[in-house]
Scaffold this active site. Structure first.
Site, PDB file in Angstrom:
ATOM      1  N   ASP A  37       0.363  -1.413   0.260  1.00  3.50           N
ATOM      2  CA  ASP A  37       0.133   0.442  -0.058  1.00  3.50           C
ATOM      3  C   ASP A  37       0.926   1.125  -0.003  1.00  3.50           C
ATOM      4  OD1 ASP A  37       0.550  -0.128   2.546  1.00  3.50           O
ATOM      5  OD2 ASP A  37      -1.227   0.041   3.364  1.00  3.50           O
ATOM      6  N   SER A  68     -12.548   2.465  27.971  1.00  3.22           N
ATOM      7  CA  SER A  68     -12.605   0.939  27.030  1.00  3.22           C
ATOM      8  C   SER A  68     -12.575  -0.200  27.998  1.00  3.22           C
ATOM      9  CB  SER A  68     -11.548   0.786  26.465  1.00  3.22           C
ATOM     10  OG  SER A  68     -11.071  -0.446  26.106  1.00  3.22           O
ATOM     11  N   SER A 129      -6.401  -4.916  12.734  1.00  2.00           N
ATOM     12  CA  SER A 129      -6.470  -3.645  12.340  1.00  2.00           C
ATOM     13  C   SER A 129      -7.072  -3.390  13.679  1.00  2.00           C
ATOM     14  CB  SER A 129      -6.617  -3.887  11.271  1.00  2.00           C
ATOM     15  OG  SER A 129      -6.120  -2.904  10.345  1.00  2.00           O
ATOM     16  N   ASP A 175      -5.517  -0.438   5.300  1.00  2.00           N
ATOM     17  CA  ASP A 175      -6.362  -0.730   6.924  1.00  2.00           C
ATOM     18  C   ASP A 175      -7.331   0.349   6.924  1.00  2.00           C
ATOM     19  OD1 ASP A 175      -4.452  -2.503   7.708  1.00  2.00           O
ATOM     20  OD2 ASP A 175      -3.769  -1.898   8.877  1.00  2.00           O
TER      21      ASP A 175
HETATM   22  C1  GLA Z   1       0.033  -2.915   8.380  1.00  2.00           C
HETATM   23  C2  GLA Z   1       0.141  -1.181   7.767  1.00  2.00           C
HETATM   24  C3  GLA Z   1      -0.805  -1.548   7.145  1.00  2.00           C
HETATM   25  C4  GLA Z   1       0.264  -2.007   5.741  1.00  2.00           C
HETATM   26  C5  GLA Z   1       0.360  -3.434   6.104  1.00  2.00           C
HETATM   27  C6  GLA Z   1       0.986  -4.185   5.167  1.00  2.00           C
HETATM   28  O1  GLA Z   1      -1.146  -3.419   8.698  1.00  2.00           O
HETATM   29  O2  GLA Z   1      -1.260  -0.517   8.453  1.00  2.00           O
HETATM   30  O3  GLA Z   1      -0.941  -0.130   6.026  1.00  2.00           O
HETATM   31  O4  GLA Z   1       1.621  -1.616   5.168  1.00  2.00           O
HETATM   32  O5  GLA Z   1       0.767  -3.403   7.232  1.00  2.00           O
HETATM   33  O6  GLA Z   1       0.363  -4.636   4.631  1.00  2.00           O
END
Ligand code: GLA
Length: 394
Positions: A37, A68, A129, A175
């Site tokens: 990305d 939280s 994420s 993400d």
């Molecule tokens: C993390 C980052 C993304 C991407 C991935 C690897 O999730 O937040 O932006 O670079 O690693 O693909």
């Protein structure tokens, strides 16, 4: 726990009984297209049914209070609208603070505070994420309660700014984009340079996507991640001496092969090779999927992992063991790490009738080698960030 209970937790935490609204943002997996990305390449992520819930009530003053259920020891973290600077002591709450701060910076008017209770069921540090999920759930709730007109792509970009400028991780847009724009039963093919995207139905017939959590907490992930990005940038600079490109994502495999000697540092050359080849693999994977050829799709996943292991060097013993063990099982089409790497999760495409055997066997092999267990989930591909009704089940 369901959203109704969350409402009860809200009343208990903030000792106010009042009307609240509930929002949800998913986590994500990435099927293929890793570390492409921020190199201007393509990614192919999908939002999952695990995510972050947020229950909110608007306040009349200019104070924000965050709590939280995942970090109960941190208690209520409070800040003024006029003082949203990053503060290490605020821990996880820097994500929502960063979001509010960057909304303001982008010119969106936030005049009052709010009380917000968060609860996430994404395993922490699993590379699914959870941080972007907190960012996006905050973004959507701010947009709704303050009636800001923000399109999702802008919101995803603001989330990325929070990572880059506020948290100091130079991550790409994948993400936040996947979480903001996810669609049930679809993956998103995203060109990270132009942000053109389209949804591809995930038709895996008798197969399912299994998420395998290595349960290895990611350590130093931020600094190693930034180092990989810097290595790619440095490789790009050298290639630019002969090629009119602005990102590695613009290179075909053959033009990379023909010019790779321009990259003087061998490590940087390997990093760039991964970025270019992975981008090509991602486009090919989409074609195979569209043709219904999930066997070839699985093979491309394996190649992706191999490139991340050898050339990008972000896998490690835990993820390698999971992927290797997965590929030894019957009914498996392919497996690879997903997300940034350095621990976290891998995914595998597994025939649905063999899932139980798969989990047991992979876990046996994994725990023998690594010394502790992995955790397995069947991925459900759900919708992106949104307001939910109280009855919606977690
Ligand atoms: C993390 C980052 C993304 C991407 C991935 C690897 O999730 O937040 O932006 O670079 O690693 O693909």
């Amino acid at each position: 726990m369901n959203a109704l209970n969350l409402n009860h937790e809200f009343q208990k935490t903030f000792t106010i009984s009042t009307e609240t609204r509930t929002f949800f943002a998913p986590g994500r997996i990435n099927l293929i297209g890793e570390h492409t990305d921020y190199n201007g390449g393509h990614v192919f992520p999908a939002s999952i049914s695990f995510g972050t819930y947020a229950v909110v009530r608007k306040r009349e003053d200019r104070i924000f209070r965050f709590c939280s259920l995942n970090f109960q020891d941190d208690g209520i973290i409070e800040c003024e609208l006029s003082n949203l600077a990053f503060n290490t002591d605020d821990g996880w709450a820097n994500y929502p603070k960063g979001m509010i701060h960057h909304f303001q910076k982008a010119g969106y008017e936030i005049t009052h505070g709010a009380d917000i209770l968060y609860y996430g069921n994404i395993p922490n540090g699993a590379g699914l994420s959870s941080s972007a999920s907190i960012e996006l759930v905050t973004g959507v709730l701010l947009e709704q309660i303050y009636q800001l007109q923000i399109d999702r792509i802008t919101m995803a970009k603001i989330g990325q700014q929070v990572e880059n400028e506020y948290m100091g991780v130079n991550s790409g847009i994948m993400d936040q984009f996947a979480i903001g724009l996810g669609k049930q039963d679809h993956a998103i093919l995203l060109n990270c340079e132009t942000l053109d995207f389209h949804y591809a139905p995930l038709q895996l017939n008798d197969h399912r996507i299994i998420i395998m959590n290595s349960n290895k907490q990611r350590t130093l992930a931020g600094s190693k991640y930034n180092e990989r990005r810097a290595q790619c940038e440095s490789a790009l600079k050298e290639l630019q001496s002969a090629l009119p490109i602005t990102s590695l994502g613009q290179l075909t495999k053959s033009s990379f092969d023909n010019h790779q000697q321009l990259i003087t540092n061998e490590l940087n050359r390997k990093r760039a090779k991964h970025a270019v080849y992975e981008n090509a693999r991602t486009l090919e994977a989409l074609e195979r999927l569209n043709e219904g050829d999930i066997i070839s799709f699985g093979k491309l996943m394996n190649e992706s992992h191999e490139s991340l292991r050898q050339d990008y060097e972000v896998t490690g013993i835990e993820l390698d063991t999971l992927v290797e063990a997965a590929n030894q099982q019957q009914g498996v089409l392919g497996a690879r790490m997903t997300g940034a790497g350095f621990g976290g999760c891998a995914i595998a495409i597994v025939e649905k009738d063999r899932i139980e055997d798969f989990k047991r066997n992979v876990n046996d092999l994994y725990s023998q080698k690594v010394g502790y267990s992995a955790t397995f989930y069947t991925a459900t591909i759900g919708n992106g960030a949104r307001e939910i009704i109280a009855e919606e089940v977690l």
